[in-house]
Design a protein around this motif. Sequence first.
Motif, PDB file in Angstrom:
ATOM      1  N   LEU A   1      13.545   2.430  -2.426  1.00 25.65           N
ATOM      2  CA  LEU A   1      12.686   1.280  -2.179  1.00 25.65           C
ATOM      3  C   LEU A   1      11.525   1.730  -1.287  1.00 25.65           C
ATOM      4  O   LEU A   1      11.640   2.732  -0.575  1.00 25.65           O
ATOM      5  CB  LEU A   1      13.480   0.156  -1.506  1.00 25.65           C
ATOM      6  CG  LEU A   1      14.549  -0.505  -2.388  1.00 25.65           C
ATOM      7  CD1 LEU A   1      15.411  -1.458  -1.571  1.00 25.65           C
ATOM      8  CD2 LEU A   1      13.895  -1.241  -3.566  1.00 25.65           C
ATOM      9  N   PRO A   2      10.410   1.007  -1.297  1.00 29.09           N
ATOM     10  CA  PRO A   2       9.246   1.449  -0.512  1.00 29.09           C
ATOM     11  C   PRO A   2       9.587   1.595   0.977  1.00 29.09           C
ATOM     12  O   PRO A   2      10.222   0.714   1.565  1.00 29.09           O
ATOM     13  CB  PRO A   2       8.229   0.328  -0.740  1.00 29.09           C
ATOM     14  CG  PRO A   2       8.631  -0.301  -2.028  1.00 29.09           C
ATOM     15  CD  PRO A   2      10.127  -0.212  -2.079  1.00 29.09           C
ATOM     16  N   ASP A   3       9.172   2.711   1.587  1.00 25.66           N
ATOM     17  CA  ASP A   3       9.360   2.876   3.032  1.00 25.66           C
ATOM     18  C   ASP A   3       8.177   2.245   3.752  1.00 25.66           C
ATOM     19  O   ASP A   3       7.284   1.643   3.132  1.00 25.66           O
ATOM     20  CB  ASP A   3       9.533   4.345   3.401  1.00 25.66           C
ATOM     21  CG  ASP A   3       8.318   5.206   3.071  1.00 25.66           C
ATOM     22  OD1 ASP A   3       7.237   4.655   2.771  1.00 25.66           O
ATOM     23  OD2 ASP A   3       8.450   6.443   3.117  1.00 25.66           O
ATOM     24  N   ALA A   4       8.154   2.359   5.074  1.00 31.04           N
ATOM     25  CA  ALA A   4       7.137   1.661   5.870  1.00 31.04           C
ATOM     26  C   ALA A   4       5.728   2.078   5.464  1.00 31.04           C
ATOM     27  O   ALA A   4       4.834   1.239   5.315  1.00 31.04           O
ATOM     28  CB  ALA A   4       7.382   1.924   7.349  1.00 31.04           C
ATOM     29  N   ALA A   5       5.514   3.387   5.304  1.00 34.12           N
ATOM     30  CA  ALA A   5       4.177   3.856   4.947  1.00 34.12           C
ATOM     31  C   ALA A   5       3.766   3.355   3.567  1.00 34.12           C
ATOM     32  O   ALA A   5       2.613   2.941   3.359  1.00 34.12           O
ATOM     33  CB  ALA A   5       4.139   5.380   5.001  1.00 34.12           C
ATOM     34  N   ALA A   6       4.708   3.380   2.614  1.00 32.25           N
ATOM     35  CA  ALA A   6       4.386   2.930   1.258  1.00 32.25           C
ATOM     36  C   ALA A   6       4.100   1.435   1.234  1.00 32.25           C
ATOM     37  O   ALA A   6       3.184   0.975   0.519  1.00 32.25           O
ATOM     38  CB  ALA A   6       5.535   3.273   0.313  1.00 32.25           C
ATOM     39  N   ARG A   7       4.876   0.661   2.000  1.00 35.53           N
ATOM     40  CA  ARG A   7       4.633  -0.789   2.047  1.00 35.53           C
ATOM     41  C   ARG A   7       3.236  -1.083   2.576  1.00 35.53           C
ATOM     42  O   ARG A   7       2.479  -1.867   1.985  1.00 35.53           O
ATOM     43  CB  ARG A   7       5.684  -1.470   2.925  1.00 35.53           C
ATOM     44  CG  ARG A   7       7.065  -1.565   2.330  1.00 35.53           C
ATOM     45  CD  ARG A   7       7.956  -2.486   3.157  1.00 35.53           C
ATOM     46  NE  ARG A   7       8.196  -1.992   4.508  1.00 35.53           N
ATOM     47  CZ  ARG A   7       9.221  -1.213   4.863  1.00 35.53           C
ATOM     48  NH1 ARG A   7      10.091  -0.814   3.947  1.00 35.53           N
ATOM     49  NH2 ARG A   7       9.389  -0.833   6.115  1.00 35.53           N
ATOM     50  N   GLU A   8       2.902  -0.464   3.704  1.00 27.79           N
ATOM     51  CA  GLU A   8       1.596  -0.739   4.299  1.00 27.79           C
ATOM     52  C   GLU A   8       0.463  -0.311   3.377  1.00 27.79           C
ATOM     53  O   GLU A   8      -0.524  -1.036   3.202  1.00 27.79           O
ATOM     54  CB  GLU A   8       1.471  -0.039   5.650  1.00 27.79           C
ATOM     55  CG  GLU A   8       0.137  -0.320   6.326  1.00 27.79           C
ATOM     56  CD  GLU A   8      -0.014   0.358   7.672  1.00 27.79           C
ATOM     57  OE1 GLU A   8      -1.169   0.636   8.063  1.00 27.79           O
ATOM     58  OE2 GLU A   8       1.020   0.604   8.348  1.00 27.79           O
ATOM     59  N   ALA A   9       0.602   0.867   2.780  1.00 21.87           N
ATOM     60  CA  ALA A   9      -0.453   1.348   1.882  1.00 21.87           C
ATOM     61  C   ALA A   9      -0.648   0.399   0.708  1.00 21.87           C
ATOM     62  O   ALA A   9      -1.792   0.093   0.315  1.00 21.87           O
ATOM     63  CB  ALA A   9      -0.113   2.753   1.400  1.00 21.87           C
ATOM     64  N   ALA A  10       0.443  -0.089   0.152  1.00 25.20           N
ATOM     65  CA  ALA A  10       0.343  -0.988  -1.005  1.00 25.20           C
ATOM     66  C   ALA A  10      -0.284  -2.319  -0.619  1.00 25.20           C
ATOM     67  O   ALA A  10      -1.120  -2.865  -1.353  1.00 25.20           O
ATOM     68  CB  ALA A  10       1.738  -1.203  -1.598  1.00 25.20           C
ATOM     69  N   VAL A  11       0.103  -2.850   0.535  1.00 24.39           N
ATOM     70  CA  VAL A  11      -0.434  -4.136   0.985  1.00 24.39           C
ATOM     71  C   VAL A  11      -1.923  -4.010   1.302  1.00 24.39           C
ATOM     72  O   VAL A  11      -2.731  -4.884   0.965  1.00 24.39           O
ATOM     73  CB  VAL A  11       0.368  -4.645   2.200  1.00 24.39           C
ATOM     74  CG1 VAL A  11      -0.313  -5.852   2.837  1.00 24.39           C
ATOM     75  CG2 VAL A  11       1.787  -5.014   1.776  1.00 24.39           C
ATOM     76  N   ARG A  12      -2.319  -2.919   1.954  1.00 28.18           N
ATOM     77  CA  ARG A  12      -3.745  -2.697   2.211  1.00 28.18           C
ATOM     78  C   ARG A  12      -4.520  -2.596   0.898  1.00 28.18           C
ATOM     79  O   ARG A  12      -5.588  -3.207   0.739  1.00 28.18           O
ATOM     80  CB  ARG A  12      -3.933  -1.420   3.023  1.00 28.18           C
ATOM     81  CG  ARG A  12      -3.608  -1.515   4.508  1.00 28.18           C
ATOM     82  CD  ARG A  12      -3.820  -0.167   5.176  1.00 28.18           C
ATOM     83  NE  ARG A  12      -3.518  -0.131   6.587  1.00 28.18           N
ATOM     84  CZ  ARG A  12      -4.399  -0.343   7.569  1.00 28.18           C
ATOM     85  NH1 ARG A  12      -5.657  -0.625   7.269  1.00 28.18           N
ATOM     86  NH2 ARG A  12      -4.033  -0.264   8.833  1.00 28.18           N
ATOM     87  N   ALA A  13      -3.992  -1.799  -0.026  1.00 30.98           N
ATOM     88  CA  ALA A  13      -4.689  -1.594  -1.298  1.00 30.98           C
ATOM     89  C   ALA A  13      -4.845  -2.884  -2.079  1.00 30.98           C
ATOM     90  O   ALA A  13      -5.803  -3.045  -2.848  1.00 30.98           O
ATOM     91  CB  ALA A  13      -3.938  -0.550  -2.129  1.00 30.98           C
ATOM     92  N   ALA A  14      -3.909  -3.820  -1.885  1.00 29.08           N
ATOM     93  CA  ALA A  14      -3.976  -5.102  -2.589  1.00 29.08           C
ATOM     94  C   ALA A  14      -4.959  -6.073  -1.949  1.00 29.08           C
ATOM     95  O   ALA A  14      -5.146  -7.183  -2.453  1.00 29.08           O
ATOM     96  CB  ALA A  14      -2.587  -5.725  -2.652  1.00 29.08           C
ATOM     97  N   GLY A  15      -5.574  -5.688  -0.826  1.00 26.80           N
ATOM     98  CA  GLY A  15      -6.601  -6.512  -0.213  1.00 26.80           C
ATOM     99  C   GLY A  15      -6.113  -7.526   0.797  1.00 26.80           C
ATOM    100  O   GLY A  15      -6.870  -8.406   1.223  1.00 26.80           O
ATOM    101  N   ALA A  16      -4.850  -7.427   1.221  1.00 29.21           N
ATOM    102  CA  ALA A  16      -4.339  -8.350   2.236  1.00 29.21           C
ATOM    103  C   ALA A  16      -4.969  -8.054   3.594  1.00 29.21           C
ATOM    104  O   ALA A  16      -5.443  -6.940   3.848  1.00 29.21           O
ATOM    105  CB  ALA A  16      -2.822  -8.234   2.321  1.00 29.21           C
ATOM    106  N   VAL A  17      -4.946  -9.035   4.470  1.00 32.09           N
ATOM    107  CA  VAL A  17      -5.514  -8.838   5.812  1.00 32.09           C
ATOM    108  C   VAL A  17      -4.447  -8.416   6.815  1.00 32.09           C
ATOM    109  O   VAL A  17      -4.763  -8.072   7.958  1.00 32.09           O
ATOM    110  CB  VAL A  17      -6.215 -10.114   6.319  1.00 32.09           C
ATOM    111  CG1 VAL A  17      -7.379 -10.460   5.402  1.00 32.09           C
ATOM    112  CG2 VAL A  17      -5.235 -11.288   6.437  1.00 32.09           C
ATOM    113  N   GLY A  18      -3.180  -8.457   6.399  1.00 25.02           N
ATOM    114  CA  GLY A  18      -2.131  -8.045   7.326  1.00 25.02           C
ATOM    115  C   GLY A  18      -0.777  -7.977   6.640  1.00 25.02           C
ATOM    116  O   GLY A  18      -0.597  -8.460   5.517  1.00 25.02           O
TER     117      GLY A  18
END
Length: 497
Positions: free
Chosen positions: A150-167
Motif C-alpha cells: 500500500l502507498p507509504d507516506a512519501a507515495a501518499r504525499e506525492a500523489a495528493v500533491r500531484a492531484a492538486g490538493a492543498v493539503g
Amino acid sequence: MGIRVALTLSALSLIAAAPPKLDPDTRAWWATTAELSNDSMEGRDTGSAAYERAARLVARKFAAAGLKPAGENGGWFQRVPMHEIALTSVQISVGGRPLRFLYDLTVGVGPGMPQRVNAELVYAGYCGTDQLAGVRGKIVICHGTHREGLPDAAAREAAVRAAGAVGIMTIADPGFIVEPPRWPFAYARSVTLADDPAQPDAFLKFTLNAASLSKVVGPKAIQLIAAGSAGKSLPTFAVSGQFRAQFATRERDIASSNVLAMLPGRDPAAANQAIALTAHLDGYGFGTPVNGDRLYNGTLDDAAYVALLIRLAERRRAQAYRRPLLFTVVSGEEKGLLGSRWFVKHPTAPLSGIAADINLDQLRPIFPLEILTVHALDDSTLGDDVRAVAGGLGIAVRHDPEPERNLLRRSDNWPFMQAGIPATGFVFGYRPGSRSEQIYRQWYRTGYHKPQDDLNQPMDWKAAEDFNRFFYALVERVADQPTAPAWKSTSKFRPSR
C-alpha cells in the motif's frame, strides 16, 4: 551557585531513593543522569537557557575527568545556529465543530504555511492515485498505513500533491503496533539549521488522531479505522462541512551548543583514527500536559546516555586507548538530528580523522537485557566487535526486526554514515510475545516523548548495569584493535569512493 546547589541536592535525593544494592558504577551513572534530567533542567529543550546549563555541566564533568576540549576555538562547545518557526495560536473546525489542536490533530510547521485555510475535505482511503479524482483545491484525508503493498507516506504525499490538493490529513494508524501513535503532541514547531535553504511551501500536512476521525466524518469512522488498520479496502467520499483553520506563527533565530571533548590516543600511528561516541543532550522541554505534567524530562531519551559517556570518561581518568575517543554530545536531535548534522557539515576536527561512530540512543533498560538489536550490524567491522563483546557477556545480537520504523536513520549515527563513516547503535531487544515485549510496547505508548520519561519511571537496574558494562567493553575493543573499523564490501552504505 544556587543552581548548582539545587542540582546537587536533587541528585542526592534521587540517589538516596535508588535501590540500595546498586553497584557503585551504576549508582554513579544514575547520579549524573539525575543531575541532567531533574526538573531544574527543564527538559533541556534545544535553544533554551536550561539546555545551555546542561551543556556547561557536561563540559565541567569532561574537564574533571581529564578530557581535552575539542570544540570551536579551543573550547568545549560548538555553536549550532538554527531557525525556529512555532505556532502560537490555532483555531480549527470542521463543519463548525471545533477540533482540539495537539489532541485531535497537529500540523507540520514551516515557511510559506498559510495563515488561514477554508477548504473542502475528501476521504480517500490509502490515497492511491486511483482514489484521488476531483481533489484539486481540497484537503485529502488518508489512512497512514505502513503495510507493504500500500502507498507509504512519501507515495501518499506525492500523489495528493500531484492531484492538486492543498493539503493532506494523515490518520495516524493505530494498526501500526510496532510503534503506536502517541497523543497528545508536545507542541507544533519546526527547527532547521541556519544554513539550510528555506523552502517555502503552502501545502499543508496534518496528522489526525484516529480516535478523533468521528469528529470529522461522523459515526462511520469506527468501521473506517478498523478496516484501515487491517489493510482492507477503503472507500472514497466527500466529507460534509467545511474545514476552517487559522494559524499564528512566531519565527526566531536560536542557537544551541554541541559539547565536544577528546581523550587522546596512545599510539601516534592511530592518531587519525578517532572513535566518535555520540549521544544527544536535548529533550523536549515544556509541552502539552500529560496526566497533569507538562515537563518532558527526557531521562532515558537521552540524558542517561550522555551520563554514560561522562561515566566512561570518569572511569578512564585520562588513561588512553590506542585510538583517540571523540566525545560528541549533540543538540537538536529531537528536532531533526540538527547537532550531528551540523558537526558533520562543520567539523571541529577533520572527518578524515574519525574512523567510526558508536551512538547511544533508543536504549530502554526497563526489562532484562538478553537481546540487542544492532543497527548496521553487517555493514562494518563494528558489527563483528559487537558480536564478540555481546557473546562474551551472554547477550544475543540480532538485526532490526522492525525495519519499517526506520530507526537507523532516526538517530545521530545517521549523519556520520552519510558522511562515509562506519557507525552503529543499539536497541534493547525482546522475544515476540514475551513480558519484555509488553513492557517495551507500553513504554512507547506512555513514556516515549512524554513527561513520564523521568527519574521516577520503573527501571531494570541489572539491565542498565549489563548494558553499561557491554558499552565499556565495546569501546575498549574498538579503540584498542590493531586495525581501525572499516566498511564491509557488501554494505550498501559503503562510500563508492
